[in-house]
Each structure stands twice: as structure tokens, then as C-alpha cells.
Motif scaffolding. Sequence first.
Motif, PDB file in Angstrom:
ATOM      1  N   ALA A 109       0.816  -1.216   0.000  1.00  0.00           N
ATOM      2  CA  ALA A 109       0.000   0.000   0.000  1.00  0.00           C
ATOM      3  C   ALA A 109       0.850   1.267   0.000  1.00  0.00           C
ATOM      4  CB  ALA A 109      -0.919   0.004   1.207  1.00  0.00           C
ATOM      5  N   LYS A 110       0.250   2.327  -0.517  1.00  0.00           N
ATOM      6  CA  LYS A 110       0.834   3.664  -0.423  1.00  0.00           C
ATOM      7  C   LYS A 110       0.018   4.416   0.619  1.00  0.00           C
ATOM      8  CE  LYS A 110       1.672   7.938  -2.977  1.00  0.00           C
ATOM      9  NZ  LYS A 110       1.406   8.681  -4.244  1.00  0.00           N
ATOM     10  N   PHE A 111       0.673   4.836   1.691  1.00  0.00           N
ATOM     11  CA  PHE A 111      -0.035   5.427   2.808  1.00  0.00           C
ATOM     12  C   PHE A 111       0.145   6.944   2.890  1.00  0.00           C
ATOM     13  CE2 PHE A 111       0.705   1.045   4.318  1.00  0.00           C
ATOM     14  CZ  PHE A 111      -0.610   0.689   4.585  1.00  0.00           C
ATOM     15  N   ILE A 112      -0.862   7.602   3.420  1.00  0.00           N
ATOM     16  CA  ILE A 112      -0.774   9.028   3.717  1.00  0.00           C
ATOM     17  C   ILE A 112       0.197   9.196   4.898  1.00  0.00           C
ATOM     18  CG2 ILE A 112      -2.022  11.000   4.678  1.00  0.00           C
ATOM     19  CD1 ILE A 112      -2.846  10.593   1.873  1.00  0.00           C
ATOM     20  N   ASP A 113       1.134  10.134   4.766  1.00  0.00           N
ATOM     21  CA  ASP A 113       2.091  10.333   5.858  1.00  0.00           C
ATOM     22  C   ASP A 113       1.922  11.689   6.541  1.00  0.00           C
ATOM     23  OD1 ASP A 113       3.028  12.022   3.927  1.00  0.00           O
ATOM     24  OD2 ASP A 113       5.002  11.076   3.704  1.00  0.00           O
ATOM     25  N   ASP A 114       0.788  12.338   6.310  1.00  0.00           N
ATOM     26  CA  ASP A 114       0.486  13.608   6.957  1.00  0.00           C
ATOM     27  C   ASP A 114      -0.107  13.329   8.333  1.00  0.00           C
ATOM     28  OD1 ASP A 114      -0.944  15.931   7.861  1.00  0.00           O
ATOM     29  OD2 ASP A 114      -0.854  16.729   5.822  1.00  0.00           O
ATOM     30  N   GLY A 115       0.622  13.732   9.388  1.00  0.00           N
ATOM     31  CA  GLY A 115       0.181  13.432  10.746  1.00  0.00           C
ATOM     32  C   GLY A 115      -1.171  14.007  11.099  1.00  0.00           C
ATOM     33  N   THR A 116      -1.504  15.178  10.552  1.00  0.00           N
ATOM     34  CA  THR A 116      -2.798  15.791  10.845  1.00  0.00           C
ATOM     35  C   THR A 116      -3.935  14.903  10.376  1.00  0.00           C
ATOM     36  OG1 THR A 116      -1.864  18.010  10.644  1.00  0.00           O
ATOM     37  CG2 THR A 116      -4.263  17.814  10.449  1.00  0.00           C
ATOM     38  N   ILE A 117      -3.773  14.337   9.188  1.00  0.00           N
ATOM     39  CA  ILE A 117      -4.819  13.480   8.610  1.00  0.00           C
ATOM     40  C   ILE A 117      -4.902  12.151   9.345  1.00  0.00           C
ATOM     41  CG2 ILE A 117      -5.567  12.239   6.533  1.00  0.00           C
ATOM     42  CD1 ILE A 117      -4.248  14.468   4.882  1.00  0.00           C
ATOM     43  N   THR A 118      -3.760  11.508   9.527  1.00  0.00           N
ATOM     44  CA  THR A 118      -3.765  10.171  10.137  1.00  0.00           C
ATOM     45  C   THR A 118      -4.241  10.208  11.584  1.00  0.00           C
ATOM     46  OG1 THR A 118      -1.426  10.362  10.745  1.00  0.00           O
ATOM     47  CG2 THR A 118      -1.919   9.371   8.613  1.00  0.00           C
ATOM     48  N   GLU A 119      -3.823  11.241  12.317  1.00  0.00           N
ATOM     49  CA  GLU A 119      -4.254  11.346  13.716  1.00  0.00           C
ATOM     50  C   GLU A 119      -5.755  11.625  13.810  1.00  0.00           C
ATOM     51  OE1 GLU A 119      -1.749  14.285  15.474  1.00  0.00           O
ATOM     52  OE2 GLU A 119       0.080  13.148  15.048  1.00  0.00           O
ATOM     53  N   TYR A 120      -6.268  12.424  12.889  1.00  0.00           N
ATOM     54  CA  TYR A 120      -7.704  12.727  12.901  1.00  0.00           C
ATOM     55  C   TYR A 120      -8.533  11.476  12.613  1.00  0.00           C
ATOM     56  CZ  TYR A 120     -12.236  14.292  11.205  1.00  0.00           C
ATOM     57  OH  TYR A 120     -13.580  14.429  10.998  1.00  0.00           O
ATOM     58  N   ILE A 121      -8.186  10.755  11.550  1.00  0.00           N
ATOM     59  CA  ILE A 121      -8.929   9.549  11.195  1.00  0.00           C
ATOM     60  C   ILE A 121      -8.833   8.525  12.323  1.00  0.00           C
ATOM     61  CG2 ILE A 121      -8.967   7.545   9.654  1.00  0.00           C
ATOM     62  CD1 ILE A 121     -10.264   9.997   8.472  1.00  0.00           C
ATOM     63  N   ASN A 122      -7.652   8.395  12.903  1.00  0.00           N
ATOM     64  CA  ASN A 122      -7.484   7.458  14.011  1.00  0.00           C
ATOM     65  C   ASN A 122      -8.367   7.859  15.193  1.00  0.00           C
ATOM     66  OD1 ASN A 122      -6.007   5.139  15.195  1.00  0.00           O
ATOM     67  ND2 ASN A 122      -5.255   6.682  16.610  1.00  0.00           N
ATOM     68  N   ARG A 123      -8.441   9.141  15.477  1.00  0.00           N
ATOM     69  CA  ARG A 123      -9.226   9.617  16.608  1.00  0.00           C
ATOM     70  C   ARG A 123     -10.725   9.362  16.395  1.00  0.00           C
ATOM     71  NH1 ARG A 123      -6.782  13.950  17.238  1.00  0.00           N
ATOM     72  NH2 ARG A 123      -8.028  15.458  16.092  1.00  0.00           N
ATOM     73  N   VAL A 124     -11.214   9.663  15.203  1.00  0.00           N
ATOM     74  CA  VAL A 124     -12.638   9.402  14.900  1.00  0.00           C
ATOM     75  C   VAL A 124     -12.933   7.912  15.029  1.00  0.00           C
ATOM     76  CG1 VAL A 124     -14.401   9.443  13.093  1.00  0.00           C
ATOM     77  CG2 VAL A 124     -12.907  11.425  13.405  1.00  0.00           C
ATOM     78  N   GLY A 125     -12.065   7.086  14.432  1.00  0.00           N
ATOM     79  CA  GLY A 125     -12.286   5.639  14.473  1.00  0.00           C
ATOM     80  C   GLY A 125     -12.198   5.069  15.872  1.00  0.00           C
ATOM     81  N   GLN A 126     -11.193   5.490  16.641  1.00  0.00           N
ATOM     82  CA  GLN A 126     -11.023   4.941  17.986  1.00  0.00           C
ATOM     83  C   GLN A 126     -12.176   5.346  18.903  1.00  0.00           C
ATOM     84  OE1 GLN A 126      -8.938   2.700  18.624  1.00  0.00           O
ATOM     85  NE2 GLN A 126      -7.316   2.909  17.104  1.00  0.00           N
ATOM     86  N   ASN A 127     -12.749   6.510  18.668  1.00  0.00           N
ATOM     87  CA  ASN A 127     -13.912   6.930  19.445  1.00  0.00           C
ATOM     88  C   ASN A 127     -15.090   5.994  19.204  1.00  0.00           C
ATOM     89  OD1 ASN A 127     -15.553   8.556  21.119  1.00  0.00           O
ATOM     90  ND2 ASN A 127     -16.248   9.772  19.374  1.00  0.00           N
ATOM     91  N   ILE A 128     -15.275   5.594  17.949  1.00  0.00           N
ATOM     92  CA  ILE A 128     -16.352   4.653  17.629  1.00  0.00           C
ATOM     93  C   ILE A 128     -16.043   3.280  18.212  1.00  0.00           C
ATOM     94  CG2 ILE A 128     -17.647   3.536  15.771  1.00  0.00           C
ATOM     95  CD1 ILE A 128     -16.969   6.017  14.044  1.00  0.00           C
ATOM     96  N   VAL A 129     -14.795   2.835  18.089  1.00  0.00           N
ATOM     97  CA  VAL A 129     -14.397   1.542  18.665  1.00  0.00           C
ATOM     98  C   VAL A 129     -14.681   1.512  20.154  1.00  0.00           C
ATOM     99  CG1 VAL A 129     -12.430   0.030  19.177  1.00  0.00           C
ATOM    100  CG2 VAL A 129     -12.632   1.080  16.904  1.00  0.00           C
ATOM    101  N   LEU A 130     -14.375   2.614  20.835  1.00  0.00           N
ATOM    102  CA  LEU A 130     -14.605   2.724  22.273  1.00  0.00           C
ATOM    103  C   LEU A 130     -16.073   2.543  22.624  1.00  0.00           C
ATOM    104  CD1 LEU A 130     -13.111   3.394  24.966  1.00  0.00           C
ATOM    105  CD2 LEU A 130     -13.756   5.777  24.583  1.00  0.00           C
ATOM    106  N   HIS A 131     -16.958   2.909  21.701  1.00  0.00           N
ATOM    107  CA  HIS A 131     -18.407   2.799  21.918  1.00  0.00           C
ATOM    108  C   HIS A 131     -18.998   1.646  21.098  1.00  0.00           C
ATOM    109  CE1 HIS A 131     -17.562   6.991  23.148  1.00  0.00           C
ATOM    110  NE2 HIS A 131     -18.544   6.793  23.997  1.00  0.00           N
ATOM    111  N   SER A 132     -18.224   0.583  20.936  1.00  0.00           N
ATOM    112  CA  SER A 132     -18.681  -0.569  20.158  1.00  0.00           C
ATOM    113  C   SER A 132     -18.573  -1.847  20.982  1.00  0.00           C
ATOM    114  CB  SER A 132     -17.828  -0.718  18.888  1.00  0.00           C
ATOM    115  OG  SER A 132     -16.561  -1.290  19.194  1.00  0.00           O
ATOM    116  N   ASP A 133     -18.983  -2.974  20.361  1.00  0.00           N
ATOM    117  CA  ASP A 133     -18.878  -4.283  21.002  1.00  0.00           C
ATOM    118  C   ASP A 133     -17.563  -4.980  20.673  1.00  0.00           C
ATOM    119  OD1 ASP A 133     -21.702  -4.808  22.169  1.00  0.00           O
ATOM    120  OD2 ASP A 133     -22.147  -4.168  20.123  1.00  0.00           O
ATOM    121  N   ALA A 134     -16.658  -4.293  19.978  1.00  0.00           N
ATOM    122  CA  ALA A 134     -15.404  -4.917  19.557  1.00  0.00           C
ATOM    123  C   ALA A 134     -14.579  -5.357  20.756  1.00  0.00           C
ATOM    124  CB  ALA A 134     -14.604  -3.941  18.691  1.00  0.00           C
ATOM    125  N   LYS A 135     -13.963  -6.520  20.635  1.00  0.00           N
ATOM    126  CA  LYS A 135     -13.142  -7.077  21.704  1.00  0.00           C
ATOM    127  C   LYS A 135     -11.672  -7.118  21.326  1.00  0.00           C
ATOM    128  CE  LYS A 135     -16.746  -9.898  23.895  1.00  0.00           C
ATOM    129  NZ  LYS A 135     -17.864  -9.267  23.197  1.00  0.00           N
TER     130      LYS A 135
END
Length: 318
Positions: A109-135
Motif C-alpha cells: 500500500a501507499k499510505f498518507i504520511d500527513d500526521g494531521t490526517i492520520t491522527e484525525y482519522i485514528n481519533r474518529v475511528g477509535q472513538n467509535i471503537v470505544l463505543h462498540s462491542d469490539a473485543k
Amino acid sequence: MNNFSRATSAFVLTASLLASSVAVAAQTTTTIPAAGDKTTQAQQSEAKKTTTQQAATPAKSNKPLSVNEDPNMIGKRNINKGIIAGMSGSTEKEVRLGRELAAQVDREAKFIDDGTITEYINRVGQNIVLHSDAKVPFTIKVIDSDEVNAFALPGGFFYVNKGLMLAADNEAELAGVMAHEIAHVAARHAVENNKKAELAQYAVLIPSIILGGGLGQLIYQGGGFASLLGFMKFTRGAEEEADKLGVQYMYAAGYDPTAMATMFEKLESKNKKKPGFISKLFATHPAPPERRAASLALAARFPEREEYVISSSEFQRV
């Protein structure tokens, strides 16, 4: 059977990469930083310009929520029931399979290396994970591809294309697609498909041994290929379950739970006008009318809130 599992993994990976070249090095985190200034549903009531805000809200129903429909039961229930679920192996096995697949994706894969973008997407996703049934913990990365796509491998290895971010009009729409994918992992749909593929392999292996010769080999090869194709596609029931769980995760995370259905509706409409707008692997996700109606009806039964998060200033910057 180990050879078959490896072949299955390789087939899934190849299809994923052909469907979209992937991107971002994000890290798994359990701490959710503030997501920036939020725009609420109340603040945007005057300017209902997005698909999410234009969606008609179904009439309220007094029908009680079942355990698997109730956002208050997230993390307190068992959503993995049935014979196949019981045969799908341990969480450790699931993470091991996902890590093997993710390693191959990461090499190609070719990944985005802009920290602003990656940290934002990670934050949105982890917030949903925190409020999910994922184990399982999630590792979320952003792929540098304009193709509209997102996919989550077994064990919480989650990839979001840049094109999906650009296709969303607000944070809630982006979160809706991510919630749907997180729901697939929480419900272990991929490992259940993997177990079905193994059982299908056994089903064609035994007749091939009994029949022997060219006919037996033909049955074995044909059945194996069919089972591999079956592994690549979630059933209608799995997609409906991901819809149902996804809207609960959005609600629990503070987002407008109708945004998932309207985002898929928007993507479906754009793809009709411009074929190829959505990656071929992701094209099965936009929900048909009855699925959209079901998820909207479920969201309408949740306890009322004065405000939902629609977007944020950080979303606009990203």
C-alpha cells in the motif's frame, strides 16, 4: 487445510488491493483526544444542506428495543451466537489472521504520511471503537487513493481510503461508514466467512477422495474456487447486522445515527452517475432502500437527544 487458509487469505488480500490501493500509518490508541470544535445538529438546523440533514426521520415507535438493538447494552451483550460463530476460533486466532493479511497490505500500500490526517482519522475511528462491542484493539491507517473505499480485516486492522474522506460532506457521514466497518469486525463476520470456507473445503474434499481420478480433482478444484469467492462477500444478513450495530455505535459516540444510511445513499447515487466512483469491493456496501429504511427506523427508536455531532472544524481542515 493450512494451505487452503493461506490461499484464502491471499485471495482476499489480492482482491482488496485490486479494489483499492491502501493508505495511512495510524496507531492504535485507547485515549481519545478532543476532536476539535463540533458543529451540532441544533446549530445547523437553519442550514440543512447536507444529505444527512435532509433525511426524513421516521415516526417514533414505542416498540421496546431488544438487547441487540439497544445502544445501552453495547459491550454488555454477546452478539456472536450460532454454530458457525462458536466454531470460528479464539480472538487470538482472529488477530493472528488479520495481522498476516495486514502485513501483506502494508507491504503493497501507499499510505498518507500527513500526521494531521492520520491522527484525525485514528481519533474518529477509535472513538467509535470505544463505543462498540469490539473485543480487539484497532489499528487504523489511511490509504493514499482517490477511490472511495474502506475495509476492516479480522482482528481490527482497518484501512480508510483518502477518497472516502473526500466523498463525505461532514464528520458524521465519514463516521457512519467507519462504524459500519467496525461493526463487521465486532460481529466477526470475516472469521465466520473463513470458517464457512473451511467447511466448504471439507465438503468437496471428501467426495473428491471417494471418487478419485480426474472427476474427483475437478470437484475439488471447482469447489475450492467457489468457496474462495464466497469468502469475499458478506451475506445480506451480515450487512444488515452491520447496519444495525453501526447506527448504535454512532449514537453512542454522539453522532447523528442517520448519517450512515444517508452516506451510503449518496455514494450509491454518485456511483450511478459516474460508474467506478466507488471501488468494486466496496460497491456492495451502499444499502438498498429497505436496509436504509430499517436502519433509520431503528435510529428513530433510540432515546431522544437535543444535539448530535454533525461535523467539526478539524474535519474541514483535514
